[in-house]
Design a protein around this motif. Sequence first.
Motif, short mmCIF file in Angstrom:
data_model
loop_
_atom_site.label_atom_id
_atom_site.label_comp_id
_atom_site.label_asym_id
_atom_site.label_seq_id
_atom_site.Cartn_x
_atom_site.Cartn_y
_atom_site.Cartn_z
N LEU A 182 0.83 -1.21 0.00
CA LEU A 182 0.00 0.00 0.00
C LEU A 182 0.86 1.25 0.00
CD1 LEU A 182 -2.76 1.37 0.22
CD2 LEU A 182 -2.60 1.14 2.71
N SER A 183 1.94 1.24 0.80
CA SER A 183 2.82 2.41 0.86
C SER A 183 3.49 2.66 -0.50
CB SER A 183 3.88 2.23 1.95
OG SER A 183 4.82 1.24 1.59
N ARG A 184 3.69 1.60 -1.25
CA ARG A 184 4.34 1.76 -2.55
C ARG A 184 3.42 2.29 -3.63
NH1 ARG A 184 7.95 -3.87 -2.47
NH2 ARG A 184 9.62 -3.04 -1.14
N THR A 185 2.17 2.54 -3.28
CA THR A 185 1.28 3.21 -4.23
C THR A 185 1.53 4.71 -4.21
OG1 THR A 185 -0.51 3.44 -2.59
CG2 THR A 185 -0.47 1.43 -3.92
N ARG A 186 2.39 5.18 -3.29
CA ARG A 186 2.74 6.60 -3.22
C ARG A 186 4.20 6.74 -3.67
NH1 ARG A 186 0.15 5.42 1.60
NH2 ARG A 186 2.14 5.34 2.71
N LEU A 187 4.42 7.56 -4.66
CA LEU A 187 5.77 7.80 -5.17
C LEU A 187 6.29 9.08 -4.53
CD1 LEU A 187 7.93 6.76 -7.16
CD2 LEU A 187 6.93 8.28 -8.89
N THR A 188 7.38 8.98 -3.77
CA THR A 188 7.92 10.13 -3.06
C THR A 188 9.29 10.51 -3.62
OG1 THR A 188 8.92 8.71 -1.37
CG2 THR A 188 6.70 9.54 -0.95
N SER A 189 9.63 11.77 -3.40
CA SER A 189 10.93 12.26 -3.87
C SER A 189 12.03 11.79 -2.91
CB SER A 189 10.93 13.79 -3.94
OG SER A 189 12.22 14.26 -4.22
N PRO A 190 13.09 11.18 -3.43
CA PRO A 190 14.17 10.71 -2.55
C PRO A 190 15.15 11.82 -2.18
CG PRO A 190 14.64 10.11 -4.81
CD PRO A 190 13.30 10.78 -4.84
N VAL A 191 15.04 12.99 -2.82
CA VAL A 191 16.00 14.07 -2.59
C VAL A 191 15.28 15.41 -2.67
CG1 VAL A 191 17.99 12.82 -3.51
CG2 VAL A 191 16.55 14.17 -5.06
N ASN A 192 15.94 16.46 -2.17
CA ASN A 192 15.51 17.82 -2.48
C ASN A 192 15.98 18.11 -3.91
OD1 ASN A 192 14.54 18.26 0.14
ND2 ASN A 192 16.54 18.93 0.87
N GLY A 193 15.04 18.40 -4.78
CA GLY A 193 15.45 18.58 -6.16
C GLY A 193 14.39 19.22 -7.02
N VAL A 194 14.59 19.11 -8.31
CA VAL A 194 13.67 19.69 -9.29
C VAL A 194 13.24 18.60 -10.27
CG1 VAL A 194 15.57 20.41 -10.79
CG2 VAL A 194 13.36 21.58 -10.95
N ILE A 195 11.99 18.63 -10.66
CA ILE A 195 11.48 17.67 -11.64
C ILE A 195 12.04 18.04 -13.01
CG2 ILE A 195 9.43 16.75 -12.76
CD1 ILE A 195 9.74 15.89 -9.86
N LEU A 196 12.83 17.13 -13.56
CA LEU A 196 13.46 17.38 -14.86
C LEU A 196 12.60 16.89 -16.02
CD1 LEU A 196 17.10 16.27 -13.93
CD2 LEU A 196 16.14 18.57 -13.89
N ILE A 246 14.13 13.15 -11.79
CA ILE A 246 14.35 14.23 -10.83
C ILE A 246 15.84 14.45 -10.65
CG2 ILE A 246 14.35 12.69 -8.82
CD1 ILE A 246 12.91 14.90 -7.26
N GLY A 247 16.21 15.69 -10.35
CA GLY A 247 17.61 16.01 -10.13
C GLY A 247 17.80 16.67 -8.77
N SER A 248 18.86 16.29 -8.09
CA SER A 248 19.21 16.91 -6.82
C SER A 248 19.87 18.25 -7.10
CB SER A 248 20.16 16.00 -6.03
OG SER A 248 20.63 16.66 -4.88
N THR A 249 19.31 19.33 -6.55
CA THR A 249 19.82 20.67 -6.84
C THR A 249 20.39 21.38 -5.63
OG1 THR A 249 17.57 21.55 -6.57
CG2 THR A 249 18.28 20.98 -8.81
N ASP A 250 20.57 20.66 -4.51
CA ASP A 250 21.30 21.26 -3.38
C ASP A 250 22.74 21.54 -3.81
OD1 ASP A 250 19.14 21.14 -1.74
OD2 ASP A 250 19.63 19.17 -0.93
N ARG A 251 23.20 20.73 -4.73
CA ARG A 251 24.48 20.97 -5.40
C ARG A 251 24.26 20.86 -6.90
NH1 ARG A 251 28.90 17.02 -2.98
NH2 ARG A 251 27.15 15.56 -3.03
N PRO A 255 22.63 25.85 -1.81
CA PRO A 255 21.75 25.53 -0.69
C PRO A 255 20.36 26.12 -0.80
CG PRO A 255 23.41 27.15 -0.04
CD PRO A 255 23.80 26.64 -1.39
N GLN A 256 20.24 27.27 -1.44
CA GLN A 256 18.92 27.89 -1.61
C GLN A 256 18.19 27.38 -2.85
OE1 GLN A 256 17.80 29.78 0.85
NE2 GLN A 256 19.79 29.49 1.86
N ARG A 257 18.89 26.58 -3.65
CA ARG A 257 18.34 26.02 -4.89
C ARG A 257 17.77 27.12 -5.81
NH1 ARG A 257 14.38 21.29 -3.68
NH2 ARG A 257 13.72 22.53 -1.93
N ASP A 258 18.49 28.27 -5.79
CA ASP A 258 18.04 29.38 -6.63
C ASP A 258 18.71 29.37 -8.00
OD1 ASP A 258 20.42 29.82 -5.35
OD2 ASP A 258 20.08 31.95 -4.97
N TRP A 259 19.83 28.65 -8.15
CA TRP A 259 20.38 28.39 -9.48
C TRP A 259 19.77 27.10 -9.99
CZ3 TRP A 259 26.31 29.72 -9.98
CH2 TRP A 259 26.49 31.08 -9.65
#
Length: 469
Positions: A278-292, A311-316, A373-377
Motif C-alpha cells: 500500500l505504501s508503494r502506491t505513493r511515489l515520493t521524492s528521494p532528494v531535495n530537487g527539481v522535476i526534470l 528528478i535532479g538533486s539541486t542542493d548541489r 543551498p537555496q536552490r536558486d540556481w
Amino acid sequence: MNKQRAIIMLTLSMSLAIAGCSTEKKDAASGSSAQPTVVRTTIVKNTPLHTAYDLSGTLQAYEERTLAFQNGGTVASAEVTTGTLVQKGAIIARLDDADYRLQVAQATASIQEALAGIDNAQANLQAAASAIQSADAGITSARANVSKANKGARAQEKQQAQITVDKAQSAYNKARTDSERTQKLFEAGAATASDNENARLNATAALQNLEQAKASLSLLLEGATAEEHQSVQASFQDAVAGKTKALAASEQAEASQKQARANYEKALVAKDQAELALSRTRLTSPVNGVILDKIVNTGDLVASGQAVYRIGSTDRLKVLLPVPDSEIKDWKKGQQVKVALYDETRHGMVSNIYPSTSTDTGRVNVEIIIANPQRDWLPGQIIKAAHQVTDKNGILVPAEAVINTGSKPFIFKDIQGKAVRTPVELGNQVVDNQLQIVSGLREGERIVIKGAESLFDGNAIQSEEGGRP
C-alpha cells in the motif's frame, strides 16, 4: 596568454589616449589650484590570480534519478509538473490503492482469526489439563479398590462389623419383645391398634437392619467375590484409559496452539507485506530537487519499474567546462573555481578532470561542483567560469588607475593626502578589468583608482570616502 596580453595592451592604449588628452590640462594647470582634488582611493590587497571569464557551461543537477513505482497499477494522480522544486519525502504521484487497501483489511481479519484460534487452543489445553488431573484421581481411587479387593477386609473392619451385628441383634430382640407385649395388650383391649401396628413395624425394621449387618459381616469374613475383583479391575483400566485419552487431548491442544501461533505470525507478515504494498502506491521524492521530466499522466496504466518522473538533486549543481588541452595542466582536482551567473558569483570546486579530450571540440571536460543551498540556481542555466591558474596571490588594480604616457606605466599613491607618482610593472593577468601589478606596489598602500588622469605628482588630494591610511 596572448589573448590576455592583447587585452592589457588595449586597456593601456585607452589609458594612454586619456592621459594624452589630460596632459595638456595638467601642463596648463600645474600648481595653479590650492584646493585638494577629490579622488577615489582604495587599499592595495593581495588577491587570488584568476583568468578571465572565458569558459562557460550549462548547469546540471548534481545527481539525477529516474523514479518509478515498485508496484504496477493505474496512476491516480501525477500532477507535479516539469521544473517544480520538491522536498525530500514529498508525494509526487499515486496509484489507485483500492486493491491494496483490501489486502490490508484481509490481513487484519486473518490476524484476528489467528488470535481467536490461539485463545481456543489455550482453552482446550486447560480443559485437557483438568481431565488429566481427574483421571489421575480416578486411577488412585481404582487402584485403592483393587488393592482392597485383593487383600480383603482388615481385622478392625471385621470387628466393627461384628459390633454392628451385635447392636442390630439387641435392637431386634427388644423390638420383637415390645411387639409381642403390645400384641397381648391390644388383644386385651389395653393398647390401640395404632400402637400395635407401630410396634410390629419397629420389629420388622430391626430385623432388616440385623440381616444387613449380618450380610456385611459375611462379606468381610468371606472376602471379595470374583465378580467384584473383575469389577474393580475394570474400573482401574477405565481410569487408566481416561488418563491416556486426556493426555492425547492435551497433546492435540498443544499442537493446535502451536499452529494457531504460526497462523498468527503468518498473518502479521501478510499484513506487513500488504501495508508495504500500500505504501508503494505513493511515489515520493528521494532528494531535495527539481522535476526534470514527467513521463506519465493521470489515468495511465504503468508496470512495476516503469519510469514515471526524472528528478535532479539541486542542493548541489555541476557543470562541465570545456578546457583547451593546452591549458589542462593548470587545472587540479580540488581546486577552487570562480563562477558567475548574471551578476552573482560563487566558488565551485573541481571534482573531476576527464581522462580524454572530446572528439567534437578537442577540449577536456572539467567537472565543477557548485553549492546551491537555496536552490536558486537551476539546471539549464549557463554560467561563466574562471579559475586560479596558480596557487599564488598577486596585486590587482583597476585598469583606470594605471596611466601610461608612452614611457613606463605609473599610478598615484595617496601618501598623507598627496598624490605620489609611482612607476609600476604590469603582469600578464587581467581579471574583471583589473591589471596585475608585479612590482612598484605593496599590500596595504593606498592608491588612487578614480580621478588619476587629472593629477600631477605632489597634488593635494582628498578621498571621496574621506579616509587615508
